[in-house]
Design an enzyme around this catalytic site. Structure first.
Site, PDB file in Angstrom:
ATOM      1  N   CYS A  55      -8.152 -19.473 -36.718  1.00  7.51           N
ATOM      2  CA  CYS A  55      -9.406 -19.176 -37.682  1.00  7.51           C
ATOM      3  C   CYS A  55      -9.975 -17.995 -37.104  1.00  7.51           C
ATOM      4  CB  CYS A  55     -10.301 -20.324 -37.952  1.00  7.51           C
ATOM      5  SG  CYS A  55     -11.100 -20.946 -36.437  1.00  7.51           S
ATOM      6  N   ASN A  77     -12.337 -20.274 -33.305  1.00  7.53           N
ATOM      7  CA  ASN A  77     -11.527 -21.241 -32.907  1.00  7.53           C
ATOM      8  C   ASN A  77     -12.735 -22.456 -32.393  1.00  7.53           C
ATOM      9  OD1 ASN A  77      -9.289 -22.019 -29.975  1.00  7.53           O
ATOM     10  ND2 ASN A  77      -9.310 -22.763 -32.065  1.00  7.53           N
ATOM     11  N   CYS A 126     -14.664 -23.762 -35.152  1.00  8.73           N
ATOM     12  CA  CYS A 126     -14.795 -24.757 -36.425  1.00  8.73           C
ATOM     13  C   CYS A 126     -13.783 -25.211 -37.121  1.00  8.73           C
ATOM     14  CB  CYS A 126     -15.879 -24.058 -37.359  1.00  8.73           C
ATOM     15  SG  CYS A 126     -17.456 -23.399 -36.512  1.00  8.73           S
ATOM     16  N   ARG A 127     -13.081 -24.376 -37.933  1.00  8.19           N
ATOM     17  CA  ARG A 127     -12.008 -24.800 -38.735  1.00  8.19           C
ATOM     18  C   ARG A 127     -10.539 -24.863 -38.011  1.00  8.19           C
ATOM     19  NH1 ARG A 127     -12.734 -19.157 -42.261  1.00  8.19           N
ATOM     20  NH2 ARG A 127     -13.271 -18.436 -39.884  1.00  8.19           N
ATOM     21  N   SER A 128     -10.225 -24.145 -37.244  1.00  7.10           N
ATOM     22  CA  SER A 128      -9.036 -24.276 -36.703  1.00  7.10           C
ATOM     23  C   SER A 128      -8.690 -25.499 -35.778  1.00  7.10           C
ATOM     24  CB  SER A 128      -8.273 -22.920 -35.925  1.00  7.10           C
ATOM     25  OG  SER A 128      -8.942 -22.428 -34.807  1.00  7.10           O
ATOM     26  N   ASP A 168     -15.513 -20.014 -44.308  1.00  2.00           N
ATOM     27  CA  ASP A 168     -16.215 -20.095 -42.838  1.00  2.00           C
ATOM     28  C   ASP A 168     -17.375 -20.884 -42.944  1.00  2.00           C
ATOM     29  OD1 ASP A 168     -17.331 -19.752 -40.369  1.00  2.00           O
ATOM     30  OD2 ASP A 168     -17.052 -17.725 -40.214  1.00  2.00           O
TER      31      ASP A 168
HETATM   32  P1  4NP Z   1     -14.474 -20.403 -37.192  1.00  2.00           P
HETATM   33  O1  4NP Z   1     -16.106 -20.204 -37.215  1.00  2.00           O
HETATM   34  O2  4NP Z   1     -13.689 -19.262 -37.307  1.00  2.00           O
HETATM   35  O3  4NP Z   1     -14.015 -21.730 -37.971  1.00  2.00           O
HETATM   36  O4  4NP Z   1     -14.417 -21.038 -35.631  1.00  2.00           O
HETATM   37  C1  4NP Z   1     -16.683 -19.387 -36.666  1.00  2.00           C
HETATM   38  C2  4NP Z   1     -17.324 -19.563 -35.371  1.00  2.00           C
HETATM   39  C3  4NP Z   1     -17.684 -18.539 -34.883  1.00  2.00           C
HETATM   40  C4  4NP Z   1     -18.062 -17.459 -35.295  1.00  2.00           C
HETATM   41  C5  4NP Z   1     -17.819 -17.051 -36.771  1.00  2.00           C
HETATM   42  C6  4NP Z   1     -16.780 -17.915 -37.199  1.00  2.00           C
HETATM   43  N1  4NP Z   1     -19.152 -16.230 -34.765  1.00  2.00           N
HETATM   44  O5  4NP Z   1     -19.143 -15.376 -35.289  1.00  2.00           O
HETATM   45  O6  4NP Z   1     -19.479 -16.400 -33.549  1.00  2.00           O
END
Ligand code: 4NP
Length: 148
Positions: free
Chosen positions: A3, A6, A8-10, A119
């Site tokens: 993602c 790294n 939340c989703r992955s 996201d």
């Molecule tokens: P992820 O979510 O890609 O599912 O881990 C996010 C985590 C952090 C951020 C964006 C999306 N950020 O902008 O810090």
């Protein structure tokens, strides 16, 4: 599983797929990372840890990592959570063999529809329940393919 951050989703995708693989005793290695480096070294987002925990999946050992070109050599399949992640990884492919490894995760459920796992970072925790359900469905399809 890849993602953006790294956290939340992955990490959820890694935990869900590993849980299913261990249940079936399949000889498959699973890992996750982000295309961005903002959260390298961080634990998973507490909202991911919570939804995982509700489903008997432990993310407490997760440490954020960033995608590296050498991952094309280590892994046979690279699943992107959304179209941006997909394009970011594809842009780092060195050849057709690397390119062929990159898939959009939800295309396992809805082939060729290019549906994103949204996201959930800036939303509430029901976004995480939705993300969990989508990833869980996709991982069931991956297991079916691995077993066939
Ligand atoms: P992820 O979510 O890609 O599912 O881990 C996010 C985590 C952090 C951020 C964006 C999306 N950020 O902008 O810090």
């Amino acid at each position: 599983m890849v993602c953006l951050g790294n956290i939340c989703r992955s990490p959820l995708a890694e935990g869900i797929l590993r849980h299913k693989i261990e249940k079936k005793n399949l000889p498959v290695k699973v890992n996750s990372c982000g295309t961005a480096g903002y959260h390298v070294g961080d634990f998973a987002d507490p909202r991911s840890t919570e939804v995982a925990h509700k489903n008997n999946i432990d993310l407490s050992g997760h440490i954020g990592k960033q995608f590296s070109v050498s991952d094309f050599d280590t892994y046979d399949l690279i699943y992107a959570m959304d179209g941006n992640n997909y394009r970011d990884i594809l842009n780092q492919a060195r050849n057709k063999n690397d390119e062929a490894k990159v898939k959009l995760l939800m295309n396992e459920v809805l082939p060729n529809e290019n549906v994103d796992i949204p996201d959930p970072y800036y939303g509430g925790s029901n976004g995480f329940d939705n993300v969990f359900k989508m990833i869980d469905q996709a991982c069931d399809r991956i297991i079916e393919k691995l077993e066939s």
